[in-house]
Design a protein around this motif. Structure first.
Motif, mmCIF file in Angstrom:
data_model
loop_
_atom_site.group_PDB
_atom_site.id
_atom_site.type_symbol
_atom_site.label_atom_id
_atom_site.label_comp_id
_atom_site.label_asym_id
_atom_site.label_seq_id
_atom_site.Cartn_x
_atom_site.Cartn_y
_atom_site.Cartn_z
ATOM 1 N N VAL A 165 31.766 29.351 28.802
ATOM 2 C CA VAL A 165 31.032 29.469 30.065
ATOM 3 C C VAL A 165 29.859 28.497 30.084
ATOM 4 O O VAL A 165 29.625 27.784 31.065
ATOM 5 C CB VAL A 165 30.560 30.921 30.290
ATOM 6 N N THR A 178 39.372 40.826 29.983
ATOM 7 C CA THR A 178 38.874 40.995 31.340
ATOM 8 C C THR A 178 38.057 42.276 31.457
ATOM 9 O O THR A 178 38.284 43.238 30.710
ATOM 10 C CB THR A 178 40.026 41.032 32.355
ATOM 11 N N SER A 179 37.105 42.272 32.386
ATOM 12 C CA SER A 179 36.310 43.477 32.628
ATOM 13 C C SER A 179 36.958 44.376 33.670
ATOM 14 O O SER A 179 36.410 45.421 34.009
ATOM 15 C CB SER A 179 34.898 43.084 33.083
ATOM 16 N N HIS A 223 35.111 39.469 42.971
ATOM 17 C CA HIS A 223 34.593 38.129 42.699
ATOM 18 C C HIS A 223 35.529 37.002 43.123
ATOM 19 O O HIS A 223 35.108 35.849 43.189
ATOM 20 C CB HIS A 223 34.286 37.979 41.208
ATOM 21 N N HIS A 224 36.778 37.321 43.393
ATOM 22 C CA HIS A 224 37.765 36.281 43.674
ATOM 23 C C HIS A 224 38.555 36.607 44.934
ATOM 24 O O HIS A 224 38.603 37.747 45.378
ATOM 25 C CB HIS A 224 38.721 36.121 42.491
ATOM 26 N N THR A 231 23.415 28.249 40.237
ATOM 27 C CA THR A 231 23.468 28.691 38.842
ATOM 28 C C THR A 231 22.231 28.252 38.070
ATOM 29 O O THR A 231 21.327 29.049 37.842
ATOM 30 C CB THR A 231 24.745 28.164 38.161
ATOM 31 N N CYS A 274 33.510 32.591 34.322
ATOM 32 C CA CYS A 274 33.296 33.997 33.991
ATOM 33 C C CYS A 274 33.886 34.318 32.618
ATOM 34 O O CYS A 274 34.535 33.490 31.978
ATOM 35 C CB CYS A 274 33.921 34.896 35.052
ATOM 36 N N ARG A 275 33.690 35.549 32.192
ATOM 37 C CA ARG A 275 34.198 36.026 30.905
ATOM 38 C C ARG A 275 35.709 35.894 30.812
ATOM 39 O O ARG A 275 36.244 35.524 29.759
ATOM 40 C CB ARG A 275 33.771 37.478 30.728
ATOM 41 N N THR A 276 36.403 36.178 31.898
ATOM 42 C CA THR A 276 37.860 36.091 31.872
ATOM 43 C C THR A 276 38.319 34.657 31.641
ATOM 44 O O THR A 276 39.278 34.412 30.893
ATOM 45 C CB THR A 276 38.441 36.633 33.192
ATOM 46 N N ASP A 285 40.775 40.702 40.470
ATOM 47 C CA ASP A 285 39.351 41.025 40.652
ATOM 48 C C ASP A 285 38.942 40.627 42.064
ATOM 49 O O ASP A 285 38.459 39.522 42.305
ATOM 50 C CB ASP A 285 38.525 40.280 39.614
#
Length: 222
Positions: free
Chosen positions: A142, A17-18, A60-61, A189, A129-131, A57
């Motif tokens: 992704v 995660t970031s 974003h969430h 997207t 996402c990356r997570t 997060d």
């Protein structure tokens, strides 16, 4: 149409995660018994609309327009066959796993009654996402998830209450447009030229999608 499971995540440390604290609540697990559902508050300060569910997060969430995330068991089954592995309910980070409901094909603004009291409203598709990729452990996830376009749906809470596995799901309102969660996802997207076509759903669109559509239309009219 019914709920197969209601899924809750706890904050856990992960390497993918970031988030500065390294925590994520994406690993949702089915729970027994009723779960309280409510409108959590504005995005950026509020988390999940399910009691006990962690959202780490907040940028974003979470928040009112992403209070609940739904994914269809039928789509999980398709991914199981393609990936050659078992995918448990909740493993895509969804709060509710449904049976017999076209979640990605649901209209923006469509309302579902779940059980005796709860009413939810579709607001948008889910952007991977990356997570999500790290959690699934699939290379290029992704891109693959985006290409499939079966995103599931974020929902806002119109009438709070309690839900549990086995509750019936009834579609109680369909708005008079053709904008689905999957179409909203593609427009925001990979297919930006679809953005103007989202505007008939403006009243119910996720605010970020609505802003993107209006910005695109304004730019095209210059």
């Amino acid at each position: 149409m019914k709920l197969l499971s209601v899924n809750i995540g706890q904050a856990r440390p992960v390497p993918y995660t970031s988030q500065p604290d390294g925590l994520t609540g994406i690993d949702k697990r089915p729970v027994d018994g009723p779960v309280r559902v409510f409108a959590p508050g504005p995005k950026g300060t509020a988390g999940s609309g399910l009691a006990g569910d962690a959202v780490c997060d907040l940028k974003h969430h979470g928040g009112n327009d992403q209070a609940v995330y739904a994914f269809a068991r039928e789509d999980l089954d398709r991914w199981e066959r393609e990936l050659g592995r078992t995918l448990a309910n909740g493993c895509f980070g969804e709060n509710i796993t449904t049976d017999g409901l076209d979640v990605s094909g649901a209209l923006i603004g469509e309302r579902w009654r779940i059980g005796p009291t709860v009413v939810l409203e579709v607001s948008s598709g889910r952007i991977p996402c990356r997570t999500f990729q790290g959690h699934l452990g699939e290379q290029g996830w992704v891109r693959r998830f985006t290409r499939r376009g079966a995103t599931g749906a974020y929902l806002r809470v119109i009438e709070p209450g309690e839900i549990r596995a086995g509750d019936p799901v009834e579609i109680v309102h369909r708005p008079a447009h053709e904008v689905t969660a999957a179409m909203e996802f593609r427009a925001t997207t990979t297919e930006r030229d679809l953005l103007p076509l989202l505007l008939p759903a403006a009243e119910h669109l996720h605010p970020e999608a609505l802003a993107a559509a209006r910005k695109y239309v304004a730019a095209q009219s210059r």
